[in-house]
Design a protein around this motif. Sequence first.
Motif, mmCIF file in Angstrom:
data_model
loop_
_atom_site.group_PDB
_atom_site.id
_atom_site.type_symbol
_atom_site.label_atom_id
_atom_site.label_comp_id
_atom_site.label_asym_id
_atom_site.label_seq_id
_atom_site.Cartn_x
_atom_site.Cartn_y
_atom_site.Cartn_z
ATOM 1 N N GLY A 102 2.995 -0.274 -1.146
ATOM 2 C CA GLY A 102 2.325 -1.370 -2.024
ATOM 3 C C GLY A 102 0.749 -1.423 -1.594
ATOM 4 N N ALA A 103 0.090 -2.126 -2.108
ATOM 5 C CA ALA A 103 -1.147 -2.628 -1.889
ATOM 6 C C ALA A 103 -1.938 -3.826 -2.425
ATOM 7 C CB ALA A 103 -2.230 -1.396 -2.065
ATOM 8 N N SER A 128 -12.105 -8.656 -9.840
ATOM 9 C CA SER A 128 -10.681 -8.755 -10.193
ATOM 10 C C SER A 128 -9.859 -8.277 -8.913
ATOM 11 C CB SER A 128 -10.332 -7.923 -11.315
ATOM 12 O OG SER A 128 -10.644 -6.540 -11.001
ATOM 13 N N ALA A 129 -8.800 -9.167 -8.812
ATOM 14 C CA ALA A 129 -7.713 -8.817 -7.561
ATOM 15 C C ALA A 129 -6.378 -7.892 -8.054
ATOM 16 C CB ALA A 129 -7.227 -9.830 -6.876
ATOM 17 N N SER A 130 -5.867 -7.238 -7.463
ATOM 18 C CA SER A 130 -4.732 -6.438 -7.801
ATOM 19 C C SER A 130 -3.648 -6.469 -6.809
ATOM 20 C CB SER A 130 -4.673 -5.148 -8.259
ATOM 21 O OG SER A 130 -5.378 -4.239 -7.231
ATOM 22 N N LEU A 131 -2.462 -6.365 -7.574
ATOM 23 C CA LEU A 131 -1.183 -6.407 -6.377
ATOM 24 C C LEU A 131 -0.374 -5.129 -7.088
ATOM 25 C CD1 LEU A 131 0.690 -7.427 -3.923
ATOM 26 C CD2 LEU A 131 1.712 -8.965 -6.082
ATOM 27 N N GLU A 132 -0.081 -4.034 -6.230
ATOM 28 C CA GLU A 132 0.667 -2.814 -6.848
ATOM 29 C C GLU A 132 1.904 -2.425 -6.050
ATOM 30 O OE1 GLU A 132 -2.470 0.018 -6.430
ATOM 31 O OE2 GLU A 132 -3.888 -0.797 -7.676
ATOM 32 N N PHE A 133 2.687 -1.909 -6.511
ATOM 33 C CA PHE A 133 3.951 -1.284 -5.815
ATOM 34 C C PHE A 133 3.709 0.371 -6.303
ATOM 35 C CE2 PHE A 133 8.393 0.140 -6.947
ATOM 36 C CZ PHE A 133 8.976 0.137 -5.700
ATOM 37 N N ILE A 134 3.808 1.016 -5.085
ATOM 38 C CA ILE A 134 3.584 2.343 -5.326
ATOM 39 C C ILE A 134 4.790 3.226 -4.550
ATOM 40 C CG2 ILE A 134 2.082 4.104 -4.829
ATOM 41 C CD1 ILE A 134 0.163 1.720 -4.159
ATOM 42 N N PRO A 135 5.642 3.478 -5.429
ATOM 43 C CA PRO A 135 6.785 4.532 -4.740
ATOM 44 C C PRO A 135 6.127 5.905 -4.783
ATOM 45 C CG PRO A 135 7.361 3.692 -7.183
ATOM 46 C CD PRO A 135 6.166 3.099 -6.657
ATOM 47 N N SER A 136 6.429 6.840 -3.884
ATOM 48 C CA SER A 136 5.672 8.106 -4.097
ATOM 49 C C SER A 136 6.542 9.223 -3.469
ATOM 50 C CB SER A 136 4.319 8.041 -3.256
ATOM 51 O OG SER A 136 4.558 7.730 -1.906
ATOM 52 N N PRO A 196 -8.323 0.704 4.933
ATOM 53 C CA PRO A 196 -8.360 0.192 3.527
ATOM 54 C C PRO A 196 -8.690 1.564 2.809
ATOM 55 C CG PRO A 196 -9.829 -1.082 4.712
ATOM 56 C CD PRO A 196 -8.940 -0.239 5.847
ATOM 57 N N ASN A 197 -8.558 1.607 1.523
ATOM 58 C CA ASN A 197 -8.582 2.738 0.508
ATOM 59 C C ASN A 197 -9.811 2.334 -0.313
ATOM 60 O OD1 ASN A 197 -6.718 4.537 1.486
ATOM 61 N ND2 ASN A 197 -5.154 3.398 0.123
ATOM 62 N N PHE A 198 -11.013 3.076 -0.346
ATOM 63 C CA PHE A 198 -12.177 2.641 -1.179
ATOM 64 C C PHE A 198 -12.162 3.521 -2.353
ATOM 65 C CE2 PHE A 198 -13.211 1.699 3.371
ATOM 66 C CZ PHE A 198 -13.343 0.309 3.153
ATOM 67 N N ALA A 206 -11.666 -1.792 -3.196
ATOM 68 C CA ALA A 206 -10.954 -1.451 -1.574
ATOM 69 C C ALA A 206 -9.367 -1.875 -1.923
ATOM 70 C CB ALA A 206 -11.507 -2.184 -0.587
ATOM 71 N N LYS A 207 -8.459 -1.098 -1.432
ATOM 72 C CA LYS A 207 -7.086 -1.590 -1.475
ATOM 73 C C LYS A 207 -6.675 -1.401 -0.279
ATOM 74 C CE LYS A 207 -6.215 0.145 -6.055
ATOM 75 N NZ LYS A 207 -5.565 1.285 -7.020
ATOM 76 N N VAL A 208 -5.831 -2.420 0.365
ATOM 77 C CA VAL A 208 -5.227 -2.412 1.628
ATOM 78 C C VAL A 208 -3.807 -2.341 1.869
ATOM 79 C CG1 VAL A 208 -5.115 -3.626 3.791
ATOM 80 C CG2 VAL A 208 -7.243 -4.017 2.346
ATOM 81 N N PRO A 209 -3.209 -1.163 2.003
ATOM 82 C CA PRO A 209 -1.828 -0.636 2.185
ATOM 83 C C PRO A 209 -1.463 -1.536 3.557
ATOM 84 C CG PRO A 209 -3.029 1.027 1.828
ATOM 85 C CD PRO A 209 -3.829 0.067 2.039
ATOM 86 N N PRO A 210 -0.133 -2.096 3.500
ATOM 87 C CA PRO A 210 0.120 -2.712 4.839
ATOM 88 C C PRO A 210 0.157 -1.642 6.158
ATOM 89 C CG PRO A 210 1.831 -2.775 3.277
ATOM 90 C CD PRO A 210 0.852 -1.996 2.458
#
Length: 161
Positions: A153-154, A132-140, A38-40, A30-34
């Motif tokens: 981001g997420a 594992s954990a991740s930190l993402e920057f997402i321009p779209s 959550p996105n699964f 799962a990812k949690v954008p601000p």
Amino acid sequence: MKKFFVAGIVVLCALMAAGVETEAQLGVGAKVPPLIMPNFFVAYDLTDVQMIELMGTIQSVQFASSITVGATLKQFLNVLDIESVPLRPFLGGGATITLATVNVVGQSSSSMAIALSALAGVEYAIGDTSLSASLEFIPSVVLSPIFGFHIGGAIGVRFDF
């Protein structure tokens, strides 16, 4: 959401059955954008340095609801070639489709948004676990219904089988 998850598993099984020679792993997370639900996702390691993620989310508030599905391809970079450092930076890109419905004073309207995203981030392997954990920057770029840019981001977590 359940149909998306099942479809993701079927696609990943088809890739594995196709005989792709790799030490591939299947993962879920799962990812949690601000400020967003959550996105699964289901993740599949195509190679040691490439991963595909198939995601989905359902959101609902008082007068609006939406369903989002998408896919992302990640390319891990070997810039930190130190075995004692569990950080894996990555770049990638993907696309999402969102179907939304808004109900205001008995009137209902629906729309579909299509977005293309770039992706830059880092993944951290948590000890000797399958997490594992991740930190993402997402321009779209949103292509429809109204053209626009979005920076996001997420923070995510994934369990590998």
